[in-house]
Design a protein around this motif. Structure first.
Motif, PDB file in Angstrom:
ATOM      1  N   PRO A 111     -21.847 120.952 -18.454  1.00  0.00           N
ATOM      2  CA  PRO A 111     -20.823 121.550 -19.315  1.00  0.00           C
ATOM      3  C   PRO A 111     -19.957 120.489 -19.992  1.00  0.00           C
ATOM      4  O   PRO A 111     -19.927 119.329 -19.590  1.00  0.00           O
ATOM      5  N   GLY A 112     -19.239 120.926 -21.005  1.00  0.00           N
ATOM      6  CA  GLY A 112     -18.201 120.125 -21.652  1.00  0.00           C
ATOM      7  C   GLY A 112     -18.723 118.805 -22.173  1.00  0.00           C
ATOM      8  O   GLY A 112     -19.812 118.721 -22.728  1.00  0.00           O
ATOM      9  N   ASN A 113     -17.907 117.773 -21.982  1.00  0.00           N
ATOM     10  CA  ASN A 113     -18.254 116.460 -22.528  1.00  0.00           C
ATOM     11  C   ASN A 113     -18.849 115.534 -21.456  1.00  0.00           C
ATOM     12  O   ASN A 113     -18.685 114.323 -21.510  1.00  0.00           O
ATOM     13  N   LEU A 114     -19.517 116.142 -20.476  1.00  0.00           N
ATOM     14  CA  LEU A 114     -20.239 115.349 -19.466  1.00  0.00           C
ATOM     15  C   LEU A 114     -21.584 114.958 -20.077  1.00  0.00           C
ATOM     16  O   LEU A 114     -22.561 115.691 -19.976  1.00  0.00           O
ATOM     17  N   ASN A 115     -21.605 113.820 -20.720  1.00  0.00           N
ATOM     18  CA  ASN A 115     -22.744 113.471 -21.574  1.00  0.00           C
ATOM     19  C   ASN A 115     -23.482 112.202 -21.183  1.00  0.00           C
ATOM     20  O   ASN A 115     -24.400 111.794 -21.889  1.00  0.00           O
ATOM     21  N   HIS A 116     -23.060 111.538 -20.084  1.00  0.00           N
ATOM     22  CA  HIS A 116     -23.623 110.223 -19.772  1.00  0.00           C
ATOM     23  C   HIS A 116     -24.048 110.198 -18.310  1.00  0.00           C
ATOM     24  O   HIS A 116     -23.247 110.517 -17.434  1.00  0.00           O
ATOM     25  N   VAL A 117     -25.292 109.778 -18.065  1.00  0.00           N
ATOM     26  CA  VAL A 117     -25.794 109.820 -16.689  1.00  0.00           C
ATOM     27  C   VAL A 117     -26.026 108.410 -16.170  1.00  0.00           C
ATOM     28  O   VAL A 117     -26.769 107.624 -16.781  1.00  0.00           O
ATOM     29  N   PHE A 118     -25.383 108.075 -15.065  1.00  0.00           N
ATOM     30  CA  PHE A 118     -25.646 106.824 -14.351  1.00  0.00           C
ATOM     31  C   PHE A 118     -26.540 107.183 -13.174  1.00  0.00           C
ATOM     32  O   PHE A 118     -26.125 107.914 -12.275  1.00  0.00           O
ATOM     33  N   PHE A 119     -27.767 106.669 -13.145  1.00  0.00           N
ATOM     34  CA  PHE A 119     -28.712 107.083 -12.105  1.00  0.00           C
ATOM     35  C   PHE A 119     -28.567 106.277 -10.809  1.00  0.00           C
ATOM     36  O   PHE A 119     -28.255 105.079 -10.829  1.00  0.00           O
ATOM     37  N   ALA A 120     -28.826 106.970  -9.716  1.00  0.00           N
ATOM     38  CA  ALA A 120     -28.837 106.368  -8.390  1.00  0.00           C
ATOM     39  C   ALA A 120     -30.052 106.930  -7.647  1.00  0.00           C
ATOM     40  O   ALA A 120     -30.784 107.760  -8.190  1.00  0.00           O
ATOM     41  N   GLY A 121     -30.245 106.466  -6.434  1.00  0.00           N
ATOM     42  CA  GLY A 121     -31.389 106.949  -5.664  1.00  0.00           C
ATOM     43  C   GLY A 121     -31.068 108.143  -4.791  1.00  0.00           C
ATOM     44  O   GLY A 121     -31.967 108.778  -4.244  1.00  0.00           O
ATOM     45  N   SER A 122     -29.776 108.458  -4.644  1.00  0.00           N
ATOM     46  CA  SER A 122     -29.382 109.534  -3.726  1.00  0.00           C
ATOM     47  C   SER A 122     -27.947 109.949  -4.032  1.00  0.00           C
ATOM     48  O   SER A 122     -27.260 109.299  -4.834  1.00  0.00           O
ATOM     49  N   GLY A 123     -27.508 110.987  -3.356  1.00  0.00           N
ATOM     50  CA  GLY A 123     -26.128 111.448  -3.517  1.00  0.00           C
ATOM     51  C   GLY A 123     -25.126 110.445  -2.975  1.00  0.00           C
ATOM     52  O   GLY A 123     -24.057 110.236  -3.561  1.00  0.00           O
ATOM     53  N   SER A 124     -25.460 109.817  -1.851  1.00  0.00           N
ATOM     54  CA  SER A 124     -24.548 108.823  -1.267  1.00  0.00           C
ATOM     55  C   SER A 124     -24.342 107.659  -2.229  1.00  0.00           C
ATOM     56  O   SER A 124     -23.215 107.224  -2.467  1.00  0.00           O
ATOM     57  N   GLU A 125     -25.437 107.178  -2.758  1.00  0.00           N
ATOM     58  CA  GLU A 125     -25.331 106.063  -3.712  1.00  0.00           C
ATOM     59  C   GLU A 125     -24.516 106.462  -4.928  1.00  0.00           C
ATOM     60  O   GLU A 125     -23.715 105.680  -5.442  1.00  0.00           O
TER      61      GLU A 125
END
Ligand SMILES: *Cc1c(COP(=O)(O)O)cnc(C)c1O
Length: 464
Positions: A111-125
């Motif tokens: 939603p909204g202006n959430l437009n950029h994804v920083f990838f990790a290997g897991s939720g903790s990371e």
């Protein structure tokens, strides 16, 4: 039933497992004495173990196998991607199609202006990334003293040092300590902690603890607040309706970054794409993992709003990343998962079919003598076990004793339902069909009946 198996006898597998496999969140010696259950296959909402039992998975693995087990499309995409480009990193000004396509797809769904994804290997990371992101944001904004992150007791944000510190689980803090600059406030758990307040009053009171904590720490020292829209590992604590609007108001008032940890609630679990939509939260950052790939490949990430991405991204290099940030195979698998979710209208299935059907049957479990409340949001449900419903009483036995006994009966009845203390929780695959919900409820009721008899027989039916 005789099963033709292509593996060793269960006892031999268990012996090797106990000898060499150091399990997460497990009493190693205790498990060695008992032997782990060996899971061999999965199909839809069903698991098979090495003894040939057919188990209904009320937990979607660890809240992640949202499209169900055994989807061949995901296997095929993974094989194709491995053949084409098994690995390349996304550091040093390079990229590849799976990471590009997945980031764009996530930005489209968020939603909204959430437009950029920083990838990790897991939720903790991903949550470790968030700690660095929000602190870096305030550094760049010229307020390097804004470092404190406020979280909740009994929240869960993963098990790395950062994730474990954000989480509010004291047994986790006790094993290895906690990083600096993280403060906790109480959780919005009305049934267990609400006393004489109404749910609405209690929701407001617990949200206002955030304001108290901000004033105590000093408004200009606070970087961010983090919370799960619905606490998962803490026992599926569905907050009162008054809670999140008040949290949002307070974050807005003090200009504090809001992080929604959507690792469980993201990708359809609550009947919308994100739990933030279900609860009316406007986060600056969302943590994602689990349902992103339906557990078919390990992947997580942070969805970052334009403002934070522009500030952190506009100030030179951000010294942070993982070898497997945007791993091409994991990205390709996640993208295929999101395609299936959309083509098969799985979020709509949760909202219009599975949730209403399960809700009626789940809530009906409150007619059981040991069930004090039974709540459900989307396909996340919890039951509070109690020896006295009217008083919302706890058992006199050590917390978790009755829950554990109930879980043992579920295990014996081929139902995976977890216990958190004396709460029972479910989060089945999102594709669960009404007739499978019937099986889940039938086995849950049988297990509750058996546990109730055991609790009575063993003299545990006593209030604290
Ligand atoms: C599971 C979970 C995490 C941690 O994810 P991992 O992939 O296990 O590192 C973080 N936050 C929430 C809300 C979770 O449920």
């Amino acid at each position: 039933m005789n099963m033709i198996t292509n593996h060793m006898p269960t006892a031999e597998l268990q012996r090797l497992d106990a000898a060499h496999h150091f399990h997460p969140f497990t009493d190693k010696a205790g498990l060695a004495a008992k032997g782990a259950r060996v899971i061999t296959r999965g199909e839809g909402v069903w698991l098979t173990d090495s003894e040939g039992h057919r188990i209904i998975d009320g937990m979607a693995g660890l809240w992640c196998v949202n499209i169900g087990y055994g989807r061949k499309e995901l296997a095929q995409v993974a094989a194709r991607q491995m053949e084409e480009l098994a690995y390349y990193n996304t550091f040093f000004q390079t990229t590849h199609v799976p990471a590009i396509a997945l980031a764009a797809e996530i930005a489209k769904l968020a939603p909204g202006n959430l437009n950029h994804v920083f990838f990790a290997g897991s939720g903790s990371e991903a949550n470790d990334t968030n700690i660095r992101l929000v602190r870096r944001y305030w550094d760049v904004m010229g307020k390097p003293w804004r470092k404190t992150i406020i979280a909740r007791w009994n929240g869960y944000h993963g098990s790395t040092m950062g994730g474990g510190s954000l989480g509010g689980m004291k047994p986790i803090h006790a094993h290895g300590g906690k990083i600096d600059g993280i403060e906790h406030i109480d959780q919005p758990y009305w049934w267990g902690e609400g006393g004489d307040m109404s749910e609405e009053e209690f929701g407001l009171a617990r949200a206002q603890e955030l304001e108290k904590k901000i004033l105590e720490v000093g408004p200009d020292n606070v970087a961010a607040f983090i919370g799960e829209p619905v606490q998962g590992a803490g026992g599926v604590i569905i907050p009162p309706a008054t809670y999140w609007p008040e949290i949002q108001r307070i974050c807005d008032k003090y200009g504090i970054l809001l992080i929604a940890d959507e690792v469980i609630t993201g990708f359809g679990r609550t009947g919308n794409w994100f739990g933030s939509q279900t609860f009316g939260i406007r986060p600056h950052i969302m943590t994602i993992a689990k349902g992103l790939s339906s557990g078919y490949a390990p992947i997580g990430g942070s969805i970052v709003c334009d403002e934070v991405a522009d500030v952190v991204g506009g100030a030179g290099e951000f010294f942070h990343g993982y070898t497997y940030s945007g791993h091409p195979v994991a990205c390709a698998v996640a993208l295929e998962n999101l395609r299936i979710m959309q083509d098969e209208k799985i979020v709509e299935h949760v909202r219009d079919v599975a949730h209403p059907y399960l809700k009626e049957r789940w809530e009906a479990l409150t007619d059981h003598p040991m069930v004090g409340e039974a709540k459900l949001v989307g396909l996340m449900g919890s039951i509070a076990l109690t020896p006295n419903k009217a008083k919302r009483a706890k058992f006199a036995s050590e917390a978790g004793t009755v829950g554990y006994k109930t879980r043992e009966r579920c295990f014996a009845n081929n139902l995976i339902m977890r216990h958190v203390g004396d709460r029972m929780i479910i989060a089945p695959p999102l594709v669960i069909k009404p007739e499978e919900i019937d099986v889940l409820i039938e086995r849950a009721r049988k297990s509750l009946d058996e546990a109730y008899r055991i609790v009575r027989d063993e003299g545990l039916w006593a209030e604290a």
